[in-house]
Design a protein around this motif. Structure first.
Motif, PDB file in Angstrom:
ATOM      1  N   LYS A 187      24.232  -4.135 -30.405  1.00 47.03           N
ATOM      2  CA  LYS A 187      23.881  -3.616 -31.089  1.00 47.03           C
ATOM      3  C   LYS A 187      24.305  -1.563 -30.339  1.00 47.03           C
ATOM      4  O   LYS A 187      23.716  -1.559 -29.625  1.00 47.03           O
ATOM      5  N   VAL A 188      25.012  -1.113 -31.351  1.00 43.34           N
ATOM      6  CA  VAL A 188      25.040   0.247 -30.973  1.00 43.34           C
ATOM      7  C   VAL A 188      23.941   0.751 -32.103  1.00 43.34           C
ATOM      8  O   VAL A 188      23.784   1.193 -33.090  1.00 43.34           O
ATOM      9  N   LEU A 189      23.336   2.258 -31.182  1.00 41.88           N
ATOM     10  CA  LEU A 189      22.472   2.058 -31.943  1.00 41.88           C
ATOM     11  C   LEU A 189      22.309   4.076 -31.570  1.00 41.88           C
ATOM     12  O   LEU A 189      23.006   4.272 -30.934  1.00 41.88           O
ATOM     13  N   GLY A 190      21.838   4.560 -32.727  1.00 44.59           N
ATOM     14  CA  GLY A 190      22.489   5.686 -32.875  1.00 44.59           C
ATOM     15  C   GLY A 190      20.845   6.475 -33.106  1.00 44.59           C
ATOM     16  O   GLY A 190      20.059   6.266 -32.296  1.00 44.59           O
ATOM     17  N   GLU A 191      21.230   7.966 -32.651  1.00 43.13           N
ATOM     18  CA  GLU A 191      19.980   8.933 -32.869  1.00 43.13           C
ATOM     19  C   GLU A 191      18.733   8.666 -33.240  1.00 43.13           C
ATOM     20  O   GLU A 191      17.814   8.597 -32.758  1.00 43.13           O
ATOM     21  N   ASP A 192      18.916   7.368 -34.751  1.00 39.59           N
ATOM     22  CA  ASP A 192      17.641   6.720 -34.919  1.00 39.59           C
ATOM     23  C   ASP A 192      16.560   5.905 -34.416  1.00 39.59           C
ATOM     24  O   ASP A 192      15.888   5.328 -34.630  1.00 39.59           O
ATOM     25  N   GLN A 193      17.631   5.282 -33.239  1.00 39.30           N
ATOM     26  CA  GLN A 193      17.795   3.995 -32.978  1.00 39.30           C
ATOM     27  C   GLN A 193      17.915   3.208 -33.790  1.00 39.30           C
ATOM     28  O   GLN A 193      17.263   1.892 -33.850  1.00 39.30           O
ATOM     29  N   ASN A 194      18.319   3.166 -34.505  1.00 43.62           N
ATOM     30  CA  ASN A 194      18.383   1.944 -35.589  1.00 43.62           C
ATOM     31  C   ASN A 194      19.881   1.182 -35.278  1.00 43.62           C
ATOM     32  O   ASN A 194      21.134   2.275 -34.960  1.00 43.62           O
ATOM     33  N   ALA A 195      20.524   0.575 -35.598  1.00 40.84           N
ATOM     34  CA  ALA A 195      21.362  -0.026 -35.025  1.00 40.84           C
ATOM     35  C   ALA A 195      22.533  -0.330 -36.209  1.00 40.84           C
ATOM     36  O   ALA A 195      22.291  -0.377 -37.961  1.00 40.84           O
ATOM     37  N   HIS A 196      23.709   0.297 -36.359  1.00 36.58           N
ATOM     38  CA  HIS A 196      24.451   1.183 -37.027  1.00 36.58           C
ATOM     39  C   HIS A 196      25.473   0.508 -37.271  1.00 36.58           C
ATOM     40  O   HIS A 196      26.587   0.019 -38.392  1.00 36.58           O
ATOM     41  N   CYS A 197      26.280  -0.323 -35.983  1.00 32.19           N
ATOM     42  CA  CYS A 197      27.485  -1.476 -35.965  1.00 32.19           C
ATOM     43  C   CYS A 197      26.908  -2.149 -34.867  1.00 32.19           C
ATOM     44  O   CYS A 197      26.370  -2.379 -33.996  1.00 32.19           O
TER      45      CYS A 197
END
Length: 836
Positions: A815-825
């Protein structure tokens, strides 16, 4: 990194156990293993067990030892390839060093000559008695050879020897004040050393480089100008006889296309001299014999302006260790006075000529060399010669449509009172590969060509053409494409609208071939649609286009950007008739897009750009550098027609071209007004801010989930991180969270594995590269992936975007996590992949 990932997978971490014993293989055992290696370099555990059962001579070898043998064998193969590559690089560097030393020697001679001339001028200025001396008359000029010199072999031989001497002084001497071509940096992987001239008459360019071909083969290729010089319409040898010294003298007539409808075409009447030098070098030199009054009288002579070729040609020197060093000199006077003033930079710029002729010649022989040695492999199993033929026919057909020569059967039709669109008709149009090929249109009426040219201000050519390619629905009418495609396929033309077709608006771009310098790309475009029959049933209405893209890359070497396409049958036969249409954008100054402050790698979202252009107030200083950027756009579209429907097709063609012109103007306004930082499209192109951010997220997420680094990265900037990811040997790609996950980004290895481009990447879904059992495994493991954040996939086989089988040693999904620690892709890494 590949080895490190494989160890992390858990399969190789035990390989050091029970392997301390050294095994000495017999000759028979090695031969048996080599036979299997030739078929499958990476056999699975099951295949290795089967090998032991089928080969009794391997019965005393443990399976793990056989596994080690295959690993060592792959390592030796990789080392051999690397050694071969290094030898090739070393040979290139040696040749390049030789060229640079020769260039340094030439410059030193030039400095000595200038110092000597400066001393003479000082002496003259100090001598008052020589104040009235007319020494300026001693300037060396190239005399024009009168036609009478060509009336006898002795006169031609004298001209040939003089041409040879002058050419050699240009190729390796100081006859011309050469300066480096802007933007060209010599190196082992570059095209070569390219120089231009800013002084003297006409336009001149010189290039030299190493080509891995024999001298005779290179000479044969370069003399066949129609095969590589896209502006060459026709080349005919009228007289040929041997010279007394073993050489060959030829009288050659060549016609060149005009690049736009706003200027006349050129022709040349020259003497070409081929001979060998004492050191084994081969020379092909050429010059004009006389002015516009000589040469053959063609039926369309009034459509040409006679240009002059000053001593030019090719010096081909055999190189130690194989291959040849090629020197190319082009020196022309294109009679710029005969074109409108706004277009004269095209005929007065040495840079433009270098891009169109000199660099094109060197790149072409390099391309042939790589195809000959098998370094280049094209998709769909097509032979390189066939794909080159398609590119040449598309380019030639488009040039024929733009120029509309009378001897090809073209005649102009009366205007409707507006001069914006020119209509020409051809009732004898031939579309096959040979002059005696079946004529698809003669029995139905012929072909109509609608064409227009317009000047553009502050619009980067590469960016405009790339937008036209990526956003076809913004300007094209698919029903007219369907009409042209049906006319070609059936051989019978019908008027648009008789068979309505519904289109999804989707286009799938499938790459076929690309030149080594990425200047030209040949591809097949599929427009998805459904055709409705009279009884209401639905048939497949997909349209296939063969498309040629030129000059749309950021580091393009060409002098123009163009998009040329033609309908083609879905079976894609080698001799398919082609009726090319498209766009050509030519910059009218020597500045590159980067120098004008608009990066040519960005894509354009039309709606957002128009919104920014209308609402945003851009400071005048932000666009000051763009105002100097001018280019000429030429549009030409061809339409088959039946004689009874000629007037209707002409009216439709006029309306269609005017609609395209309006669309292009709208796009041009959007490009001009949009700020670069607000104009990053939905494509994640290398160098964009989105791509840099995604690269950082990919690496940070990998470290977060697996506890180790994905890349050996020593840089400090996001740009260097992106470059490291982009050039990584393993295929790394991202896909979206959707019902059918779509790929949104891939590094260069990922694009190579999928056999696609960044533009066409989003047309490939995850389930398209995996078979049904593999998809079921992925779906069953999806909950585990989302819970722990990563997943290992064992060695398997998947498929490229072109349907080819691809094996890989291991794959990792995370999982690719963004700055918000949510999975983006989701990110995938395929380790040690290869085509089967």
């Amino acid at each position: 990194m590949a080895a490190a990932v494989a160890v992390r997978g858990g399969d190789m971490e035990k390989q050091s156990m029970d392997m301390g014993k050294y095994v000495r293989y017999t000759t028979e055992q090695v031969e048996a293993l080599e036979r299997v290696y030739a078929e499958c370099p990476k056999p699975s555990s099951t295949r290795r067990q089967q090998l032991i059962r089928e080969c009794p001579i391997l019965a005393n070898i443990e399976p793990k030892q056989i596994k080690v043998w295959f690993q060592n064998r792959r390592c030796r193969e990789k080392q051999r390839k690397e050694a071969s590559r290094l030898q090739a690089v070393n040979r290139k560097l040696t040749a390049m060093n030789k060229l640079l030393m020769e260039e340094n020697e030439r410059l030193q001679k030039q400095v000595t000559q200038l110092v000597h001339e400066n001393a003479i001028m000082r002496q003259q200025l100090q001598n008052v008695s020589l104040a009235n001396d007319t020494s300026c008359e001693s300037v060396v000029t190239t005399p024009q050879n009168p036609l009478r010199d060509a009336n006898n072999p002795a006169g031609l031989l004298s001209i040939a020897e003089e041409t040879l001497a002058e050419f050699l002084t240009k190729a390796t001497g100081t006859a011309v004040d050469w300066v480096p071509m802007p933007g060209m940096k010599p190196g082992p992987d570059s095209v070569g050393i390219v120089a231009i001239s800013h002084s003297g008459s006409g336009v001149a360019a010189r290039a030299c480089g190493l080509v891995n071909l024999e001298t005779a083969k290179i000479a044969e290729i370069l003399k066949d100008k129609p095969s590589w010089f896209r502006d060459c319409r026709n080349l005919e040898v009228f007289t040929m006889f041997p010279a007394g010294n073993g050489g060959m003298i030829e009288l050659v007539y060549m016609q060149m296309y005009a690049p736009t409808t706003l200027a006349p075409a050129r022709d040349l009447w020259t003497l070409r001299y081929t001979t060998s030098l004492e050191d084994g070098s081969l020379v092909i030199c050429e010059r004009s014999l006389s002015g516009s009054g000589s040469g053959p009288n063609t039926t369309a002579a009034h459509q040409f302006v006679r240009a002059e070729m000053l001593p030019s040609g090719y010096l081909i020197r055999p190189c130690e260790g194989g291959g040849s060093i090629v020197h190319i000199v082009d020196h022309l006077d294109l009679e710029a006075w005969s074109v409108p003033e706004v277009l004269r930079p095209l005929y007065e710029s040495s840079i433009v000529m270098a891009q169109k002729m000199t660099i094109a010649a060197l790149c072409h022989v390099k391309q042939i060399a790589q195809e000959t040695t098998g370094e280049v492999v094209y998709a769909l199993g097509r032979q390189p010669a066939v794909l080159r033929s398609f590119s040449q026919r598309l380019s030639r057909g488009f040039n024929d449509a733009i120029n509309g020569f009378n001897d090809d059967g073209w005649s102009l039709m009366e205007s409707d009172g507006m001069d914006d669109v020119v209509i020409a008709t051809n009732s004898s149009k031939k579309t096959g590969t040979h002059a005696n090929s079946t004529n698809a249109f003669a029995s139905t009426g012929g072909v109509i060509c609608a064409k227009a040219s317009m000047l553009l201000q502050s619009v980067p050519p590469a960016l405009l053409v790339r937008f036209l390619r990526e956003h076809r629905s913004e300007w094209a009418d698919n029903n007219i494409d369907a009409y042209s495609a049906a006319s070609l396929k059936a051989g019978v033309c019908s008027f648009p609208g008789l068979r309505p077709t519904r289109f999804s608006g989707n286009q799938i771009i499938m790459p076929l071939a690309q030149t080594i310098e990425k200047e030209e790309s040949l591809e097949v475009v599929r427009l998805e649609g459904q055709a409705l029959t009279e009884d209401g049933s639905v048939l497949s209405g997909d349209i296939h286009l063969l498309q040629l893209c030129c000059g749309i890359e950021a580091d393009s070497l060409g002098g123009c950007s163009q998009l040329v396409f033609a309908p083609i049958d879905e079976l894609f036969p080698d001799d398919a008739p082609l009726l090319p249409s498209g766009f050509r954008v030519i910059p009218l100054n020597s500045k590159t897009v980067k120098q004008n402050g608009l990066p040519s790698t960005r894509t354009l979202d039309l709606a957002s750009s128009l919104e920014i252009g209308c609402s945003g107030n851009q400071a005048a200083g932000d666009r000051s550098t763009d105002n100097d950027m001018r280019s000429v756009l030429t549009i030409a579209f061809q339409f088959p027609y039946e004689a009874r429907l000629q007037e209707s097709v002409v009216a439709t063609a006029r309306q269609y071209i005017r609609g395209i012109v309006s669309s292009v103007q709208r796009v041009s306004v959007a490009i001009t007004r949009a700020k670069p930082e607000n104009n990053i499209g939905h494509k994640l192109l290398p160098g964009s801010a989105e791509a840099m951010t995604l690269a950082r997220w990919i690496c940070q997420s990998y470290n977060h989930h697996l506890g180790i680094d994905l890349l050996r990265y020593d840089g400090q900037t996001q740009d260097s991180l992106l470059k490291t990811l982009w050039h990584h040997q393993d295929a790394i790609m991202c896909c979206s969270f959707e019902i059918q996950p779509v790929f949104t980004f891939a590094n260069q290895a990922g694009l190579d594995m999928l056999e696609t481009t960044l533009v066409a990447l989003q047309d490939i879904t995850l389930d398209r590269i995996f078979d049904e059992p593999s998809c079921k495994v992925l779906h069953s493991q999806f909950a585990r992936l989302m819970e722990q954040g990563y997943l290992y996939l064992p060695a398997d086989v998947c498929f490229s975007g072109m349907g080819r089988r691809v094996s890989f040693e291991q794959a990792i999904v995370w999982k690719v996590l963004g700055e918000d620690q949510n999975a983006h892709c989701l990110a995938l890494c395929f380790v040690n992949w290869s085509f089967l």
